[in-house]
Design a protein around this motif. Structure first.
Motif, PDB file in Angstrom:
ATOM      1  N   GLU A  28      -9.812  15.107  13.725  1.00 51.30           N
ATOM      2  CA  GLU A  28      -9.114  15.547  12.512  1.00 51.30           C
ATOM      3  C   GLU A  28      -9.269  17.049  12.292  1.00 51.30           C
ATOM      4  O   GLU A  28      -8.303  17.750  11.985  1.00 51.30           O
ATOM      5  N   ALA A  29     -10.480  17.570  12.483  1.00 53.42           N
ATOM      6  CA  ALA A  29     -10.705  19.010  12.305  1.00 53.42           C
ATOM      7  C   ALA A  29      -9.919  19.813  13.336  1.00 53.42           C
ATOM      8  O   ALA A  29      -9.394  20.882  13.028  1.00 53.42           O
ATOM      9  N   GLU A  30      -9.826  19.283  14.554  1.00 53.79           N
ATOM     10  CA  GLU A  30      -9.060  19.977  15.594  1.00 53.79           C
ATOM     11  C   GLU A  30      -7.578  20.017  15.238  1.00 53.79           C
ATOM     12  O   GLU A  30      -6.926  21.048  15.378  1.00 53.79           O
ATOM     13  N   LEU A  31      -7.053  18.911  14.752  1.00 53.36           N
ATOM     14  CA  LEU A  31      -5.649  18.874  14.347  1.00 53.36           C
ATOM     15  C   LEU A  31      -5.376  19.845  13.207  1.00 53.36           C
ATOM     16  O   LEU A  31      -4.368  20.549  13.203  1.00 53.36           O
ATOM     17  N   ARG A  32      -6.291  19.918  12.248  1.00 53.00           N
ATOM     18  CA  ARG A  32      -6.116  20.876  11.147  1.00 53.00           C
ATOM     19  C   ARG A  32      -6.141  22.309  11.660  1.00 53.00           C
ATOM     20  O   ARG A  32      -5.373  23.157  11.216  1.00 53.00           O
ATOM     21  N   SER A  33      -7.031  22.570  12.616  1.00 53.77           N
ATOM     22  CA  SER A  33      -7.126  23.910  13.197  1.00 53.77           C
ATOM     23  C   SER A  33      -5.823  24.279  13.904  1.00 53.77           C
ATOM     24  O   SER A  33      -5.322  25.404  13.768  1.00 53.77           O
ATOM     25  N   ILE A  34      -5.263  23.341  14.658  1.00 55.01           N
ATOM     26  CA  ILE A  34      -3.999  23.585  15.358  1.00 55.01           C
ATOM     27  C   ILE A  34      -2.885  23.848  14.354  1.00 55.01           C
ATOM     28  O   ILE A  34      -2.089  24.779  14.520  1.00 55.01           O
ATOM     29  N   ILE A  35      -2.823  23.047  13.314  1.00 56.45           N
ATOM     30  CA  ILE A  35      -1.784  23.230  12.296  1.00 56.45           C
ATOM     31  C   ILE A  35      -1.942  24.582  11.606  1.00 56.45           C
ATOM     32  O   ILE A  35      -0.967  25.308  11.409  1.00 56.45           O
ATOM     33  N   ASP A  36      -3.172  24.950  11.258  1.00 52.83           N
ATOM     34  CA  ASP A  36      -3.400  26.250  10.622  1.00 52.83           C
ATOM     35  C   ASP A  36      -2.977  27.394  11.537  1.00 52.83           C
ATOM     36  O   ASP A  36      -2.436  28.400  11.078  1.00 52.83           O
ATOM     37  N   LEU A  37      -3.220  27.236  12.832  1.00 50.72           N
ATOM     38  CA  LEU A  37      -2.852  28.273  13.789  1.00 50.72           C
ATOM     39  C   LEU A  37      -1.340  28.379  13.944  1.00 50.72           C
ATOM     40  O   LEU A  37      -0.772  29.466  13.989  1.00 50.72           O
ATOM     41  N   MET A  38      -0.674  27.238  13.992  1.00 47.80           N
ATOM     42  CA  MET A  38       0.761  27.222  14.230  1.00 47.80           C
ATOM     43  C   MET A  38       1.588  27.451  12.975  1.00 47.80           C
ATOM     44  O   MET A  38       2.724  27.917  13.052  1.00 47.80           O
ATOM     45  N   VAL A  39       1.040  27.137  11.817  1.00 48.34           N
ATOM     46  CA  VAL A  39       1.781  27.256  10.563  1.00 48.34           C
ATOM     47  C   VAL A  39       0.935  28.061   9.571  1.00 48.34           C
ATOM     48  O   VAL A  39       0.361  27.511   8.642  1.00 48.34           O
ATOM     49  N   PRO A  40       0.833  29.367   9.789  1.00 44.60           N
ATOM     50  CA  PRO A  40       0.017  30.182   8.891  1.00 44.60           C
ATOM     51  C   PRO A  40       0.632  30.263   7.496  1.00 44.60           C
ATOM     52  O   PRO A  40       1.835  30.058   7.317  1.00 44.60           O
ATOM     53  N   ALA A  41      -0.209  30.565   6.527  1.00 46.63           N
ATOM     54  CA  ALA A  41       0.269  30.740   5.155  1.00 46.63           C
ATOM     55  C   ALA A  41       1.315  31.850   5.124  1.00 46.63           C
ATOM     56  O   ALA A  41       1.193  32.861   5.809  1.00 46.63           O
ATOM     57  N   GLN A  42       2.364  31.671   4.348  1.00 46.62           N
ATOM     58  CA  GLN A  42       3.464  32.624   4.294  1.00 46.62           C
ATOM     59  C   GLN A  42       3.026  34.017   3.834  1.00 46.62           C
ATOM     60  O   GLN A  42       3.561  35.013   4.276  1.00 46.62           O
ATOM     61  N   ASP A  43       2.078  34.073   2.918  1.00 42.58           N
ATOM     62  CA  ASP A  43       1.690  35.371   2.360  1.00 42.58           C
ATOM     63  C   ASP A  43       0.575  36.045   3.147  1.00 42.58           C
ATOM     64  O   ASP A  43       0.074  37.069   2.754  1.00 42.58           O
ATOM     65  N   LYS A  44       0.209  35.489   4.264  1.00 40.97           N
ATOM     66  CA  LYS A  44      -0.901  36.027   5.039  1.00 40.97           C
ATOM     67  C   LYS A  44      -0.373  36.830   6.226  1.00 40.97           C
ATOM     68  O   LYS A  44       0.409  36.317   7.023  1.00 40.97           O
TER      69      LYS A  44
END
Length: 77
Positions: A28-44
């Motif tokens: 689960e943590a790996e999937l979240r990490s992948i999602i965070d990497l591929m879909v960064p926050a718009q304002d970042k």
């Protein structure tokens, strides 16, 4: 927190588990990490390190092709 369910192949699950193990994370943590990497926050804004990590995650490799194109364009003038 929202919940998401997707169907993926057993092979994909195995590869994700292996990746999670290599990175010392749960699946689960790996999937979240992948999602965070591929879909960064718009304002970042991305740092160069984040951009490089994202490119590597996408399987992109550095190439001298851009340098060649620039030189060819410059020499053609």
């Amino acid at each position: 927190m929202g919940e998401l369910s997707i169907k993926i192949s057993d092979e994909q699950i195995a590869r994700l588990r292996e990746r999670a193990t290599r990175n010392g994370r749960s699946l689960e943590a790996e999937l979240r990490s992948i999602i965070d990497l591929m879909v960064p926050a718009q304002d970042k804004s991305m740092t160069i390190e984040e951009l490089g990590a994202r490119a590597r995650a996408l399987g992109l490799e550095p190439s001298d092709e851009a340098t060649r194109w620039i030189r060819e364009d410059r020499d053609a003038r």
